[in-house]
Enzyme design. Sequence first.
Site, short mmCIF file in Angstrom:
data_model
loop_
_atom_site.label_atom_id
_atom_site.label_comp_id
_atom_site.label_asym_id
_atom_site.label_seq_id
_atom_site.Cartn_x
_atom_site.Cartn_y
_atom_site.Cartn_z
N TYR A 5 0.86 -1.20 0.00
CA TYR A 5 0.00 0.00 0.00
C TYR A 5 0.90 1.25 0.00
O TYR A 5 0.68 2.19 -0.76
CB TYR A 5 -0.90 -0.04 1.25
CG TYR A 5 -1.56 1.26 1.62
CD1 TYR A 5 -2.70 1.71 0.95
CD2 TYR A 5 -1.06 2.05 2.66
CE1 TYR A 5 -3.32 2.90 1.31
CE2 TYR A 5 -1.66 3.24 3.02
CZ TYR A 5 -2.79 3.67 2.35
OH TYR A 5 -3.40 4.85 2.71
N LYS B 27 1.56 4.30 -2.88
CA LYS B 27 1.43 5.72 -2.56
C LYS B 27 2.70 6.46 -2.97
O LYS B 27 2.63 7.56 -3.53
CB LYS B 27 1.18 5.92 -1.06
CG LYS B 27 -0.21 5.54 -0.59
CD LYS B 27 -1.26 6.52 -1.08
CE LYS B 27 -2.61 6.30 -0.42
NZ LYS B 27 -3.68 7.00 -1.14
N ASN C 270 -2.52 8.75 10.16
CA ASN C 270 -3.62 8.30 11.04
C ASN C 270 -4.66 9.37 11.35
O ASN C 270 -4.68 9.94 12.44
CB ASN C 270 -3.07 7.77 12.37
CG ASN C 270 -2.27 6.52 12.19
OD1 ASN C 270 -2.62 5.66 11.39
ND2 ASN C 270 -1.17 6.40 12.92
N LYS D 88 -14.03 -2.33 20.41
CA LYS D 88 -13.78 -3.45 21.32
C LYS D 88 -14.20 -3.09 22.75
O LYS D 88 -14.79 -3.90 23.46
CB LYS D 88 -12.29 -3.83 21.29
CG LYS D 88 -11.89 -4.58 20.01
CD LYS D 88 -10.41 -4.90 19.99
CE LYS D 88 -10.01 -5.47 18.64
NZ LYS D 88 -8.61 -5.86 18.57
P1 NAD Z 1 -11.85 5.60 2.85
O1 NAD Z 1 -11.60 4.17 2.53
O2 NAD Z 1 -12.89 5.94 3.84
O3 NAD Z 1 -12.14 6.42 1.51
C1 NAD Z 1 -11.65 6.04 0.26
C2 NAD Z 1 -12.82 6.05 -0.70
O4 NAD Z 1 -12.35 5.68 -1.99
C3 NAD Z 1 -13.93 5.05 -0.32
O5 NAD Z 1 -15.16 5.70 -0.14
C4 NAD Z 1 -13.97 4.09 -1.50
O6 NAD Z 1 -15.27 3.63 -1.82
C5 NAD Z 1 -13.39 4.97 -2.60
N1 NAD Z 1 -12.92 4.12 -3.69
C6 NAD Z 1 -12.02 3.11 -3.61
N2 NAD Z 1 -11.89 2.53 -4.80
C7 NAD Z 1 -12.72 3.19 -5.65
C8 NAD Z 1 -13.04 3.03 -7.03
N3 NAD Z 1 -12.47 2.10 -7.76
N4 NAD Z 1 -13.94 3.88 -7.56
C9 NAD Z 1 -14.54 4.84 -6.83
N5 NAD Z 1 -14.28 5.03 -5.52
C10 NAD Z 1 -13.38 4.20 -4.95
O7 NAD Z 1 -10.44 6.20 3.29
P2 NAD Z 1 -10.09 7.60 3.98
O8 NAD Z 1 -9.66 7.31 5.36
O9 NAD Z 1 -11.18 8.58 3.76
O10 NAD Z 1 -8.80 8.00 3.15
C11 NAD Z 1 -8.85 8.90 2.06
C12 NAD Z 1 -7.48 8.93 1.39
O11 NAD Z 1 -6.46 9.29 2.34
C13 NAD Z 1 -7.04 7.58 0.81
O12 NAD Z 1 -6.35 7.81 -0.39
C14 NAD Z 1 -6.09 7.03 1.86
O13 NAD Z 1 -5.15 6.14 1.29
C15 NAD Z 1 -5.45 8.30 2.37
N6 NAD Z 1 -4.94 8.16 3.76
C16 NAD Z 1 -5.82 8.08 4.78
C17 NAD Z 1 -5.34 7.93 6.08
C18 NAD Z 1 -6.27 7.86 7.27
O14 NAD Z 1 -5.76 7.82 8.39
N7 NAD Z 1 -7.59 7.84 7.10
C19 NAD Z 1 -3.96 7.86 6.31
C20 NAD Z 1 -3.10 7.92 5.22
C21 NAD Z 1 -3.60 8.09 3.94
#
Ligand code: NAD
Length: 326
Positions: free
Chosen positions: A154, A158, A183, A205
């Site tokens: 993953y 990125k 996070n 939990k």
């Molecule tokens: P999330 O999983 O809640 O949101 C990602 C969204 O992308 C989901 O709603 C999913 O349905 C959509 N998605 C995935 N594949 C798809 C596709 N093929 N077509 C259309 N939609 C699609 O995650 P999040 O926590 O909201 O994270 C948002 C972004 O930030 C992501 O890129 C994630 O990698 C990055 N990120 C998040 C965190 C965190 O702590 N939440 C940390 C590091 C990076």
Amino acid sequence: MTFTKNLMKRALVLGAGGFIGNHLVKRLRKDGFYVKGADITHPQFSQTEANEFILGDLRDFHFCQTLFDGPYERIYQLAADMGGAGYIFSGENDATIMSNSVQINLNILHLSRERKPGLLFFSSSACIYPDPSEPTPDMYAENTAYPALPDSDYGWEKLFSERLYEAHARNFSLDVRIARFHNIYGPEAIWQGGKEKAIAAICRKVIQATENTTIQIWGDGRQTRSFLYIDKCLEAIELLMQSSFPHPVNIGSDEMISIQALTEMTIAISGKKLSIENIKGPTGVETRTSNNTMIKKELGWAPDYPLRKGVETTYRWIESQAKQHS
Ligand code: NAD
């Protein structure tokens, strides 16, 4: 409606059904944007506030083409195949995670270089960093990403996609902003089903445990992390978009806590008497925190939201969700 739409700044949010995307849509609407959101699913826990919400698969180039139907001041690319440690560190989902996410990024960049949106935001991750052999003051500073050794596939996707966005900025004159999230947590993040992240999983939990029992956490609990509350994340994204800073920058908190201490804090919030059992499970690196030297210098931003307050808000939200599901 058309008249208002023409007067407003337009933003496209990809991944608008997800945790950060759904909150971002709300924030952009408050800031006066006309927002089009796209995702393969609707937001799970509340109604979208996007002016338009288009359901579709962003791996499909033809679907992506339909979204680029006019100029956008901003495009936010948040869509990714992701989850917590149980999903990204198990090794079982690596091929799908990498190919799904890179396909989305390729589609969006291909269309952006043709249509030239104003500003293009890409959400990267703390998972791009190598595990430092020992703690140093510049640990997790942006330039320590190289020589590269992300902690997971993953993270490799990125890091590759960061480079893809930067290369497009250089070769096709795109205006790109890249954030490495550390996070992010808060209400409306997934809290069950296998894709939930640490705070949501621990809250669930504790909520589901009966008095005087034991809850299980993965690893010895000594692994340390930092967590950033969603509102602060949105604040930092906005400052980044208003800036002209074109390189990847950390968006996270530098308030470190061990998973054991986080679990104890959550138990204290619950008011229950529970003990902790440490079991084997996917844990990721030993220590990770956000290094905020760069963001402080470039954007004058530092997080100022106490972890305990954010965990308590998240705990109460998951508690209300769990009641609805019981
Ligand atoms: P999330 O999983 O809640 O949101 C990602 C969204 O992308 C989901 O709603 C999913 O349905 C959509 N998605 C995935 N594949 C798809 C596709 N093929 N077509 C259309 N939609 C699609 O995650 P999040 O926590 O909201 O994270 C948002 C972004 O930030 C992501 O890129 C994630 O990698 C990055 N990120 C998040 C965190 C965190 O702590 N939440 C940390 C590091 C990076």
